[in-house]
Write a protein that holds these residues in place. Sequence first.
Motif, PDB file in Angstrom:
ATOM      1  N   LYS A 116       0.819  -1.223   0.000  1.00 53.14           N
ATOM      2  CA  LYS A 116       0.000   0.000   0.000  1.00 53.14           C
ATOM      3  C   LYS A 116       0.847   1.265   0.000  1.00 53.14           C
ATOM      4  N   THR A 117       2.053   1.198   0.527  1.00 48.15           N
ATOM      5  CA  THR A 117       2.880   2.398   0.567  1.00 48.15           C
ATOM      6  C   THR A 117       3.737   2.569  -0.686  1.00 48.15           C
ATOM      7  N   LYS A 118       4.068   1.489  -1.368  1.00 53.05           N
ATOM      8  CA  LYS A 118       4.977   1.569  -2.515  1.00 53.05           C
ATOM      9  C   LYS A 118       4.293   1.567  -3.880  1.00 53.05           C
ATOM     10  N   TYR A 119       3.173   0.882  -3.990  1.00 52.20           N
ATOM     11  CA  TYR A 119       2.609   0.634  -5.313  1.00 52.20           C
ATOM     12  C   TYR A 119       1.184   1.169  -5.447  1.00 52.20           C
ATOM     13  N   PRO A 120       0.872   1.745  -6.609  1.00 55.78           N
ATOM     14  CA  PRO A 120      -0.495   2.254  -6.817  1.00 55.78           C
ATOM     15  C   PRO A 120      -1.515   1.124  -6.924  1.00 55.78           C
ATOM     16  N   ILE A 121      -2.669   1.373  -6.375  1.00 56.47           N
ATOM     17  CA  ILE A 121      -3.781   0.423  -6.467  1.00 56.47           C
ATOM     18  C   ILE A 121      -4.525   0.698  -7.765  1.00 56.47           C
ATOM     19  N   VAL A 122      -4.695  -0.356  -8.563  1.00 54.79           N
ATOM     20  CA  VAL A 122      -5.370  -0.183  -9.851  1.00 54.79           C
ATOM     21  C   VAL A 122      -6.736  -0.865  -9.889  1.00 54.79           C
ATOM     22  N   GLY A 123      -7.042  -1.646  -8.882  1.00 53.93           N
ATOM     23  CA  GLY A 123      -8.341  -2.305  -8.856  1.00 53.93           C
ATOM     24  C   GLY A 123      -8.433  -3.375  -7.788  1.00 53.93           C
ATOM     25  N   TYR A 124      -9.430  -4.217  -7.977  1.00 50.59           N
ATOM     26  CA  TYR A 124      -9.705  -5.307  -7.044  1.00 50.59           C
ATOM     27  C   TYR A 124      -9.995  -6.566  -7.837  1.00 50.59           C
ATOM     28  N   THR A 125      -9.733  -7.706  -7.218  1.00 53.29           N
ATOM     29  CA  THR A 125     -10.058  -8.964  -7.883  1.00 53.29           C
ATOM     30  C   THR A 125     -11.553  -9.220  -7.753  1.00 53.29           C
ATOM     31  N   ALA A 126     -12.092  -9.873  -8.750  1.00 55.28           N
ATOM     32  CA  ALA A 126     -13.516 -10.189  -8.723  1.00 55.28           C
ATOM     33  C   ALA A 126     -13.848 -11.032  -7.496  1.00 55.28           C
ATOM     34  N   SER A 127     -12.925 -11.908  -7.098  1.00 55.32           N
ATOM     35  CA  SER A 127     -13.188 -12.783  -5.949  1.00 55.32           C
ATOM     36  C   SER A 127     -13.308 -11.991  -4.651  1.00 55.32           C
ATOM     37  N   ARG A 128     -12.744 -10.798  -4.591  1.00 54.67           N
ATOM     38  CA  ARG A 128     -12.862  -9.973  -3.383  1.00 54.67           C
ATOM     39  C   ARG A 128     -14.260  -9.374  -3.285  1.00 54.67           C
ATOM     40  N   MET A 129     -14.868  -9.100  -4.432  1.00 47.94           N
ATOM     41  CA  MET A 129     -16.154  -8.412  -4.451  1.00 47.94           C
ATOM     42  C   MET A 129     -17.339  -9.338  -4.724  1.00 47.94           C
ATOM     43  N   LEU A 130     -17.044 -10.496  -5.291  1.00 49.32           N
ATOM     44  CA  LEU A 130     -18.113 -11.417  -5.673  1.00 49.32           C
ATOM     45  C   LEU A 130     -17.913 -12.774  -5.016  1.00 49.32           C
ATOM     46  N   LYS A 131     -19.012 -13.470  -4.790  1.00 49.30           N
ATOM     47  CA  LYS A 131     -18.936 -14.835  -4.283  1.00 49.30           C
ATOM     48  C   LYS A 131     -18.697 -15.770  -5.468  1.00 49.30           C
ATOM     49  N   GLN A 132     -18.439 -17.040  -5.193  1.00 53.50           N
ATOM     50  CA  GLN A 132     -18.164 -18.039  -6.227  1.00 53.50           C
ATOM     51  C   GLN A 132     -19.244 -18.084  -7.303  1.00 53.50           C
ATOM     52  N   ASP A 133     -20.498 -17.894  -6.908  1.00 55.87           N
ATOM     53  CA  ASP A 133     -21.597 -17.972  -7.866  1.00 55.87           C
ATOM     54  C   ASP A 133     -21.791 -16.668  -8.656  1.00 55.87           C
ATOM     55  N   GLY A 134     -20.949 -15.669  -8.401  1.00 59.66           N
ATOM     56  CA  GLY A 134     -21.036 -14.401  -9.127  1.00 59.66           C
ATOM     57  C   GLY A 134     -21.921 -13.361  -8.458  1.00 59.66           C
ATOM     58  N   SER A 135     -22.576 -13.734  -7.385  1.00 58.16           N
ATOM     59  CA  SER A 135     -23.420 -12.774  -6.677  1.00 58.16           C
ATOM     60  C   SER A 135     -22.538 -11.873  -5.808  1.00 58.16           C
ATOM     61  N   PRO A 136     -23.029 -10.698  -5.443  1.00 55.95           N
ATOM     62  CA  PRO A 136     -22.221  -9.777  -4.631  1.00 55.95           C
ATOM     63  C   PRO A 136     -21.834 -10.369  -3.281  1.00 55.95           C
ATOM     64  N   ASN A 137     -20.625 -10.090  -2.864  1.00 59.23           N
ATOM     65  CA  ASN A 137     -20.129 -10.520  -1.567  1.00 59.23           C
ATOM     66  C   ASN A 137     -20.633  -9.522  -0.527  1.00 59.23           C
ATOM     67  N   PRO A 138     -21.497  -9.939   0.385  1.00 57.19           N
ATOM     68  CA  PRO A 138     -22.053  -9.000   1.367  1.00 57.19           C
ATOM     69  C   PRO A 138     -21.002  -8.449   2.334  1.00 57.19           C
ATOM     70  N   ASP A 139     -19.857  -9.128   2.443  1.00 58.67           N
ATOM     71  CA  ASP A 139     -18.796  -8.660   3.332  1.00 58.67           C
ATOM     72  C   ASP A 139     -17.934  -7.575   2.701  1.00 58.67           C
ATOM     73  N   PHE A 140     -18.078  -7.364   1.385  1.00 64.28           N
ATOM     74  CA  PHE A 140     -17.300  -6.332   0.715  1.00 64.28           C
ATOM     75  C   PHE A 140     -17.950  -4.980   0.935  1.00 64.28           C
ATOM     76  N   ARG A 141     -17.213  -4.090   1.572  1.00 66.29           N
ATOM     77  CA  ARG A 141     -17.719  -2.736   1.842  1.00 66.29           C
ATOM     78  C   ARG A 141     -16.807  -1.745   1.139  1.00 66.29           C
ATOM     79  N   PRO A 142     -17.277  -1.117   0.056  1.00 60.19           N
ATOM     80  CA  PRO A 142     -16.421  -0.202  -0.709  1.00 60.19           C
ATOM     81  C   PRO A 142     -15.774   0.875   0.137  1.00 60.19           C
ATOM     82  N   GLU A 143     -16.504   1.396   1.101  1.00 64.54           N
ATOM     83  CA  GLU A 143     -15.960   2.488   1.911  1.00 64.54           C
ATOM     84  C   GLU A 143     -14.777   2.066   2.771  1.00 64.54           C
ATOM     85  N   ASP A 144     -14.586   0.756   2.971  1.00 62.13           N
ATOM     86  CA  ASP A 144     -13.460   0.265   3.756  1.00 62.13           C
ATOM     87  C   ASP A 144     -12.239  -0.068   2.902  1.00 62.13           C
ATOM     88  N   GLN A 145     -12.363   0.047   1.591  1.00 63.19           N
ATOM     89  CA  GLN A 145     -11.292  -0.350   0.689  1.00 63.19           C
ATOM     90  C   GLN A 145     -10.337   0.808   0.421  1.00 63.19           C
TER      91      GLN A 145
END
Length: 162
Positions: free
Chosen positions: A124-153
């Motif tokens: 986080k201190t050395k490299y720019p963040i360019v995005g997130y992996t789908a697995s962080r935001m989505l569950k295996q079935d492709g539905s939204p991950n309820p534990d993913f909170r954009p404001e905490d990212q």
Amino acid sequence: METTRIIVLFAIFLCVTVADEDAKLKFKPASKPVRLLTEEELKKYDGSDEDLPLYMAVKGVVFDVTKGKEFYGKSAPYNALVGKDSTRAVAKMTLDPDDLTSDTTGLTEEQLQSLDSIFEGTYKTKYPIVGYTASRMLKQDGSPNPDFRPEDQPHFQIKDEF
């Protein structure tokens, strides 16, 4: 009279220039939107195509590690970590192919603390963040991950688009 006109024109020019500079200071350029990358998309950024940047994910956050090319580039010592989510490998400090995954199941408390420390203190201190992996935001079935909170990212704002 002519001198007065010149002074007035100069004053107007000066005011417009100062106002324009104030406008430049108040408005920051738009930032690039956050991207959502699938595992397949992330593989493209593994260093095999030298025209593309080097991307590496840790804890589902995708970093552009191109400025560390001597470490992550093609044939570099840590090239195995790029083009994928290497969370487990970072936590265990290994390049074992079995650990080149986002799965943290079974990691010790010490390994998880090490992961958090490296994530916060290095990536986080050395490299720019360019995005997130789908697995962080989505569950295996492709539905939204309820534990993913954009404001905490990190670097994720509600107004960002994918």
